[in-house]
Scaffold this active site. Structure first.
Site, short mmCIF file in Angstrom:
data_model
loop_
_atom_site.label_atom_id
_atom_site.label_comp_id
_atom_site.label_asym_id
_atom_site.label_seq_id
_atom_site.Cartn_x
_atom_site.Cartn_y
_atom_site.Cartn_z
N ALA A 129 0.81 -1.21 0.00
CA ALA A 129 0.00 0.00 0.00
C ALA A 129 0.85 1.27 0.00
CB ALA A 129 -0.92 -0.02 1.22
N ASN A 197 2.21 -2.14 8.02
CA ASN A 197 3.11 -2.92 7.16
C ASN A 197 3.84 -2.02 6.18
OD1 ASN A 197 2.49 -5.87 7.86
ND2 ASN A 197 0.46 -4.97 7.66
N HIS A 227 -1.11 7.56 3.21
CA HIS A 227 0.26 7.44 3.70
C HIS A 227 1.12 8.50 3.02
CE1 HIS A 227 -1.01 3.52 5.21
NE2 HIS A 227 -1.44 3.23 4.00
N1 LIG Z 1 2.07 -4.90 2.83
C1 LIG Z 1 1.04 -4.06 2.86
O1 LIG Z 1 1.12 -2.94 2.34
C2 LIG Z 1 -0.21 -4.47 3.53
C3 LIG Z 1 -0.24 -5.62 4.28
N2 LIG Z 1 -1.38 -6.02 4.92
C4 LIG Z 1 -1.30 -7.25 5.73
O2 LIG Z 1 -1.58 -8.38 4.91
C5 LIG Z 1 -2.09 -9.45 5.72
C6 LIG Z 1 -3.39 -9.97 5.10
O3 LIG Z 1 -4.33 -8.91 5.08
P1 LIG Z 1 -5.90 -9.16 4.82
O4 LIG Z 1 -6.10 -10.09 3.66
O5 LIG Z 1 -6.55 -7.84 4.78
O6 LIG Z 1 -6.29 -9.93 6.16
P2 LIG Z 1 -7.61 -10.77 6.45
O7 LIG Z 1 -7.76 -10.82 7.92
O8 LIG Z 1 -8.74 -10.26 5.63
O9 LIG Z 1 -7.23 -12.23 5.90
C7 LIG Z 1 -6.41 -13.15 6.57
C8 LIG Z 1 -6.88 -14.53 6.17
O10 LIG Z 1 -6.04 -15.53 6.74
C9 LIG Z 1 -6.88 -16.65 7.02
N3 LIG Z 1 -6.29 -17.59 7.95
C10 LIG Z 1 -6.38 -17.59 9.29
N4 LIG Z 1 -5.76 -18.68 9.80
C11 LIG Z 1 -5.26 -19.38 8.76
C12 LIG Z 1 -4.53 -20.57 8.63
N5 LIG Z 1 -4.14 -21.28 9.68
N6 LIG Z 1 -4.19 -21.01 7.39
C13 LIG Z 1 -4.55 -20.32 6.30
N7 LIG Z 1 -5.27 -19.16 6.35
C14 LIG Z 1 -5.61 -18.69 7.59
C15 LIG Z 1 -8.12 -16.02 7.59
O11 LIG Z 1 -9.20 -16.92 7.50
C16 LIG Z 1 -8.31 -14.82 6.67
O12 LIG Z 1 -9.13 -15.15 5.58
C17 LIG Z 1 -2.27 -8.86 7.11
O13 LIG Z 1 -1.18 -9.18 7.94
C18 LIG Z 1 -2.31 -7.36 6.85
O14 LIG Z 1 -1.93 -6.61 7.98
C19 LIG Z 1 -2.53 -5.31 4.78
C20 LIG Z 1 -2.55 -4.15 4.03
C21 LIG Z 1 -1.39 -3.62 3.39
O1 LIG Z 2 -3.74 -0.71 3.37
C1 LIG Z 2 -3.11 0.19 3.97
O2 LIG Z 2 -3.43 1.37 3.95
C2 LIG Z 2 -1.84 -0.12 4.70
C3 LIG Z 2 -1.95 -1.07 5.80
O3 LIG Z 2 -2.99 -1.45 6.25
C4 LIG Z 2 -0.69 -1.57 6.34
O4 LIG Z 2 0.37 -1.05 5.99
O5 LIG Z 2 -0.73 -2.52 7.13
#
Ligand SMILES: NC(=O)C1=CN([C@@H]2O[C@H](COP(=O)(O)OP(=O)(O)OC[C@H]3O[C@@H](n4cnc5c(N)ncnc54)[C@H](O)[C@@H]3O)[C@@H](O)[C@H]2O)C=CC1
Ligand SMILES: O=C([O-])CC(=O)C(=O)O
EC number: 1.4.1.21
Length: 276
Positions: A129, A197, A227
């Site tokens: 993001a 993140n 951001h």
């Molecule tokens: N790098 C970046 O810029 C960003 C990173 N993120 C991060 O990415 C990650 C994923 O985000 P979202 O999809 O929004 O989260 P989310 O909470 O919507 O999805 C996580 C998924 O993992 C599944 N899960 C739980 N236990 C599990 C297991 N044992 N095995 C397999 N799947 C399992 C859940 O059922 C859920 O569907 C988070 O850590 C979030 O903070 C989010 C936004 C931006």
């Molecule tokens: O999606 C976003 O704005 C960024 C976010 O949540 C993260 O960095 O974890």
């Protein structure tokens, strides 16, 4: 632009760890067809629900637990941050490529970089993001005085974060923009694991977690995740802002991150790479 992939004997097998707000979008984008890439398997917490969500795809992949991804060439981690290590360690130990969404969790598990070095595995951090990682990497080839990120989000998307709970902040009582956290990227990853993140990615591209300053602002007026990065270096000074449309399913995450992951996957099979 998109380019035809390298000629390969078979497509790269992609495994998705997590089918939440980011994972489902990555699955749909891959299913729409990207030459050189095959959606080979999905690991989900609730496997029945995952099968139902994938049923509409042209080619629904098999669904199972994390062990299901053990044959994939590339595993995309999109799990709650507490589960990051459960897929990162085995994937890297067998020398495969890991694409990381939960970048903050990598900051407290930096020994995984040694594991990748020893096994020949690779850790890829997509821009997610955030923007400007390319310019930050370039700036770090000169002297950099400071790197800062301001993350501005709706109070609702910050609710439940460890920092909010530990300090008993009544997030829903906030009626004007309020700085609720100031610290470094490693502190932010613990205080707001689902919201910062981007700061972790910035830290890894730039000066490291202890020298990356983070502010989190709860702003009831915003309808995007905003951001702003500010960099002071010998070679350049820059400020850049991105306003991400939040995901309807999980407003903590935005709609750019799954696309950034797909762009990263495309790069793996592309004969030309625009470095970012
Ligand atoms: N790098 C970046 O810029 C960003 C990173 N993120 C991060 O990415 C990650 C994923 O985000 P979202 O999809 O929004 O989260 P989310 O909470 O919507 O999805 C996580 C998924 O993992 C599944 N899960 C739980 N236990 C599990 C297991 N044992 N095995 C397999 N799947 C399992 C859940 O059922 C859920 O569907 C988070 O850590 C979030 O903070 C989010 C936004 C931006
Ligand atoms: O999606 C976003 O704005 C960024 C976010 O949540 C993260 O960095 O974890």
């Amino acid at each position: 632009m998109h380019f035809a992939p390298y000629a390969r004997s078979r497509p790269l097998r992609i495994g998705l760890a997590g089918l939440g707000s980011i994972g489902i979008q990555v699955a749909r984008l891959l299913d729409a067809g990207i030459p050189g890439l095959e959606l080979a398997a999905v690991a989900a917490g609730d496997q029945e629900r995952a099968r139902a969500r994938l049923a509409g795809l042209a080619n629904p992949p098999p669904v199972g637990d994390l062990a299901m991804l053990g044959e994939c060439d590339v595993v995309v981690e999109m799990l709650p941050s507490r589960l990051f290590v459960d897929i990162a360690r085995p994937t890297l130990a067998r020398g495969a490529t890991l694409i990381v969404a939960s970048v903050g969790a990598l900051l407290s598990n930096m020994e995984l970089i040694d594991l990748a070095r020893a096994s020949g595995g690779r850790i890829l951090v997509p821009s997610g993001a955030i923007l400007g990682l390319d310019a930050i990497k370039a700036a770090c080839e000169s002297q950099v005085a400071s790197i800062r990120i301001d993350t501005r989000k709706s109070p609702a998307s910050l609710a439940g974060a460890p920092h909010i709970v530990a300090n008993a902040i009544d997030i829903h009582a906030i009626i004007a923009p309020t700085v609720i956290f100031t610290g470094t990227a490693d502190e932010a990853a613990i205080a707001f694991p689902a919201n910062t993140n981007v700061a972790a990615a910035l830290a890894l591209a730039g000066l490291g977690p202890a020298r990356t300053d983070v502010r989190v602002i709860a702003d009831p007026a915003v309808d995007r995740n905003i951001h702003t990065i500010t960099v002071e270096a010998d070679s350049a000074r820059f400020t850049a802002t991105i306003e991400i449309v939040p995901n309807a399913e999980n407003p903590r995450s935005g709609q750019l991150t799954p696309r950034s992951i797909v762009a990263c996957l495309r790069d793996l099979v592309s004969p030309i790479r625009i470095c970012s």
